[in-house]
Write a protein that holds these residues in place. Structure first.
Motif, PDB file in Angstrom:
ATOM      1  N   ALA A 295       0.796  -1.410   0.678  1.00 48.59           N
ATOM      2  CA  ALA A 295      -0.113   0.330  -0.142  1.00 48.59           C
ATOM      3  C   ALA A 295       1.030   1.135   0.448  1.00 48.59           C
ATOM      4  CB  ALA A 295      -0.643  -0.159   1.076  1.00 48.59           C
ATOM      5  N   TRP A 296       1.722   1.503   1.227  1.00 43.89           N
ATOM      6  CA  TRP A 296       3.060   2.567   0.726  1.00 43.89           C
ATOM      7  C   TRP A 296       3.717   2.593  -0.574  1.00 43.89           C
ATOM      8  CZ3 TRP A 296       2.520   5.971   3.881  1.00 43.89           C
ATOM      9  CH2 TRP A 296       2.128   5.659   5.998  1.00 43.89           C
TER      10      TRP A 296
ATOM     11  N   LEU B 162       2.023   1.617  -3.832  1.00 44.19           N
ATOM     12  CA  LEU B 162       1.088   1.776  -4.624  1.00 44.19           C
ATOM     13  C   LEU B 162       0.944   2.919  -4.591  1.00 44.19           C
ATOM     14  CD1 LEU B 162      -1.311  -1.456  -5.037  1.00 44.19           C
ATOM     15  CD2 LEU B 162       0.281  -0.155  -6.676  1.00 44.19           C
ATOM     16  N   SER B 163       0.955   3.561  -3.315  1.00 42.70           N
ATOM     17  CA  SER B 163       0.806   5.206  -2.937  1.00 42.70           C
ATOM     18  C   SER B 163       1.846   5.935  -3.618  1.00 42.70           C
ATOM     19  CB  SER B 163       0.410   5.336  -1.343  1.00 42.70           C
ATOM     20  OG  SER B 163      -0.524   4.848  -0.747  1.00 42.70           O
TER      21      SER B 163
ATOM     22  N   PHE C 131       1.347   6.190  -7.081  1.00 47.10           N
ATOM     23  CA  PHE C 131       0.413   6.906  -7.686  1.00 47.10           C
ATOM     24  C   PHE C 131       0.629   8.449  -8.204  1.00 47.10           C
ATOM     25  CE2 PHE C 131      -2.556   3.318  -7.546  1.00 47.10           C
ATOM     26  CZ  PHE C 131      -3.086   2.767  -7.767  1.00 47.10           C
ATOM     27  N   GLY C 132       1.511   8.596  -6.521  1.00 48.55           N
ATOM     28  CA  GLY C 132       1.630  10.139  -6.490  1.00 48.55           C
ATOM     29  C   GLY C 132       2.172  10.308  -7.368  1.00 48.55           C
TER      30      GLY C 132
ATOM     31  N   HIS D 230       3.032   9.338 -10.121  1.00 48.31           N
ATOM     32  CA  HIS D 230       3.002   9.541 -11.369  1.00 48.31           C
ATOM     33  C   HIS D 230       1.923  11.091 -11.784  1.00 48.31           C
ATOM     34  CE1 HIS D 230      -0.181   8.939 -14.774  1.00 48.31           C
ATOM     35  NE2 HIS D 230       1.191   7.933 -15.342  1.00 48.31           N
ATOM     36  N   MET D 231       1.280  11.232 -11.348  1.00 54.08           N
ATOM     37  CA  MET D 231       0.847  12.809 -11.046  1.00 54.08           C
ATOM     38  C   MET D 231       0.885  13.835 -11.624  1.00 54.08           C
ATOM     39  SD  MET D 231      -2.741  12.320  -9.032  1.00 54.08           S
ATOM     40  CE  MET D 231      -2.555  11.386  -7.643  1.00 54.08           C
TER      41      MET D 231
ATOM     42  N   ASP E  28       3.206  13.735 -14.758  1.00 50.84           N
ATOM     43  CA  ASP E  28       2.808  14.173 -15.431  1.00 50.84           C
ATOM     44  C   ASP E  28       2.447  15.589 -15.449  1.00 50.84           C
ATOM     45  OD1 ASP E  28       0.817  12.924 -17.679  1.00 50.84           O
ATOM     46  OD2 ASP E  28      -0.659  14.635 -16.102  1.00 50.84           O
ATOM     47  N   TRP E  29       2.187  15.750 -14.706  1.00 46.38           N
ATOM     48  CA  TRP E  29       1.807  17.296 -13.720  1.00 46.38           C
ATOM     49  C   TRP E  29       3.079  18.494 -14.187  1.00 46.38           C
ATOM     50  CZ3 TRP E  29       1.472  19.493  -8.211  1.00 46.38           C
ATOM     51  CH2 TRP E  29       0.762  21.163  -8.195  1.00 46.38           C
TER      52      TRP E  29
END
Lengths: 56, 478
Positions: free
Chosen positions: A11-12, A14-15, A18-19, A21-22, A25-26
């Motif tokens: 979970a750590w 994957l979090s 996701f963070g 990646h955003m 991309d930003w």
């Protein structure tokens, strides 16, 4: 070490993925497009188009 | 007639005001339903039962139906105004056009706070659910809930960042499963299919209204839980293909779904669980539908309702991220906040800066604030928003009477729903004051301070002409 301990680490991880990646991309988006394009959105475009089509 | 269609892939979202990158119009009525019901349904799975603790099972039912009337008024009023003001921001945009900038700024903040707090509360709940599953599966020791809380927020924010169609299709699937679980539980335990396990008469005997009518009044606060968030459908206004049809259809179907779900939830839970246990949402029944499934003796029902609880929690957090980001984005676009927040992703066509900006705020509240305070702040912000709605619709009908502007839906019996809504809001404020007076006063104080900041400091940056780009006729009397 039990399954749930592994799931905690997953979970750590994957979090973070996701963070990151955003964020990546930003930054890429902000450096590829001008601010004028990115903030060009205006409300009421659908209504204005309908209005235009009625006038047309 | 012009030979273009704004919903086509070629012109979609771009229009005569110079929009080069706009939000994508891809949603239908089912997505609107999924957004509204998805945010709310977690309230059926947990939270509403505090109303039983305040006044007993009958008080919770009375609160359920009174709050149902309140939210039916909200849904009807919202459907009429939003089918006309079809722009991101929902009630914020309505307030901007109909009441004025200061009201709009406040309503925008109510929306962002209500949804971000609710998102944080859902993430906390999801973390708790993971720990329950760990214990049930034989895990020894205490599970660290933090990585699961953070994962819920990060995954759903990522999904929202990548596109609204996938986000709300995901919501549609998990919300439909969560709603089906309630229906199946009712059919399996009430005696409709097979033997029933309901014991209403025995459980209620001598406890009809344990605290009298004051208990009924106190229960109103938690009666809101059954429906809190249905008004969120309006945030999809700029992303639906046909706002005039989809928004009223999705919103009204949503409130009907919730009225059924709320009543069934009360019926099955109060018929199986003693009111003292049911009404204690901390040390007693945290998740009443799940507890009812456990008492049914069916493993299938336990698993189905377990997944239903988790899915309802995820759907709510997902819808909240969608709605809070649209409200924040719309305020940025009008320069009520820095214009930087008004950006749209050129590929995914989402308000990506607003989505990312609200992630750390949700994390701070999810990891650092107690659940009951987070929920109370969310409810109070919602209640302030509902109080604005009757004033909004009365002004809307006055400034733009019937026939002066095209409406996708016209709600019946005006001004009766507005008056009923205002009266019920007054009663609920009193009920909240009885239990959470300090928080209510502190929050109103907060909104007064930010209003002063907006009036004296921020409003000078707002481009006053550019914020009204709807091709509306002048309001009557101007």
């Amino acid at each position: 070490m039990q399954t749930w301990n592994f799931l905690e680490y997953a979970a750590w991880g994957l979090s973070a993925l996701f963070g990151l990646h955003m964020l990546a991309d930003w930054l890429k988006t902000d450096s590829s497009y001008s601010e004028d394009v990115l903030t060009s959105s205006r409300e009421g475009e659908l209504e204005a188009m309908t209005e235009e089509s009625h006038k047309g | 007639m012009a030979d273009f269609d704004i919903t086509s892939g070629e012109r979609d979202g771009m229009g005569p005001h110079g929009t080069k990158v706009g939000l994508l119009r891809v949603l239908g009525p089912a997505h609107v339903w999924a957004l509204g019901v998805g945010i709310v349904l977690v309230g059926e799975y947990m939270g509403w039962n505090f109303a039983v603790g305040k006044g007993g099972a009958y008080a919770a039912l009375i609160a359920c139906w009174f709050a149902g009337i309140l939210y039916t008024c909200v849904a009807m009023i919202d459907s009429e105004v939003t089918s006309t003001v079809a722009a991101a921001g929902g009630q914020y945009t309505q307030a901007k056009h109909i009441v004025g900038p200061l009201m709009a700024f406040n309503v925008g903040l109510y929306l962002v706070f209500a949804y971000t707090m609710l998102e944080a509360a859902n993430a906390i709940t999801a973390g708790y659910l993971f720990s329950v599953v760990a214990t049930m599966s034989g895990f020894e020791g205490e599970l660290d809930q933090r990585p699961f809380i953070i994962l819920v927020i990060m995954f759903l924010a990522w999904l929202n960042y990548r596109g609204v169609l996938a986000t709300l299709t995901f919501n549609l699937v998990i919300t439909a499963i969560a709603f089906s679980a309630i229906l199946v539980l009712f059919l399996s335990t009430s005696g409709v299919l097979g033997g029933g396990i309901m014991q209403h008469a025995a459980l209620f005997e001598g406890h009809e209204l344990p605290y009298g009518w004051v208990g009924v009044l106190a229960a109103m606060h938690f009666g809101l839980w059954y429906y809190l968030g249905i008004e969120g459908t309006t945030q999809a206004a700029e992303e639906v293909r046909s706002p005039a049809r989809s928004l009223p259809f999705g919103t009204l179907a949503g409130i009907m779904t919730l009225l059924i779900a709320a009543t069934l939830t009360w019926y099955v839970c109060s018929g199986v669980l003693p009111w003292e246990f049911l009404g204690d949402g901390v040390n007693g029944s945290v998740a009443p539908l799940f507890d009812t499934a456990r008492l049914s003796g069916s493993n299938g029902l336990v698993w189905f309702l377990g997944f239903g609880t988790l899915f309802a929690t995820l759907a709510s957090a997902n819808g909240c991220i969608n709605d809070a980001s649209r409200a924040w984005f719309a305020m940025g676009r009008d320069k009520y906040l820095p214009a930087w927040f008004g950006a749209v992703h050129p590929k995914y066509r989402t308000p990506y800066r607003a989505i990312v900006f609200l992630v750390p705020i949700a994390l701070i509240f999810a990891l650092g604030a107690p659940l009951d305070q987070v929920i109370t702040f969310s409810i109070l912000s919602g209640l302030l928003e509902y109080t604005f709605m009757p004033l909004n619709i009365i002004l809307f009908r006055k400034k733009w009477p019937m026939g002066s502007i095209k409406r996708g839906y016209e709600h019946p019996f005006h001004p009766l729903p507005a008056i009923v809504l205002l009266s019920l809001c007054g009663i609920t404020f009193f009920a909240v004051f009885l239990g959470y007076g300090t928080q209510l006063v502190a929050m109103i104080g907060f909104y007064i301070v930010v209003s002063l900041w907006f009036h004296f400091r921020r409003y000078r940056f707002v481009d006053r002409g550019a914020q009204f780009t709807m091709p509306w006729p002048k309001p009557q009397g101007y």
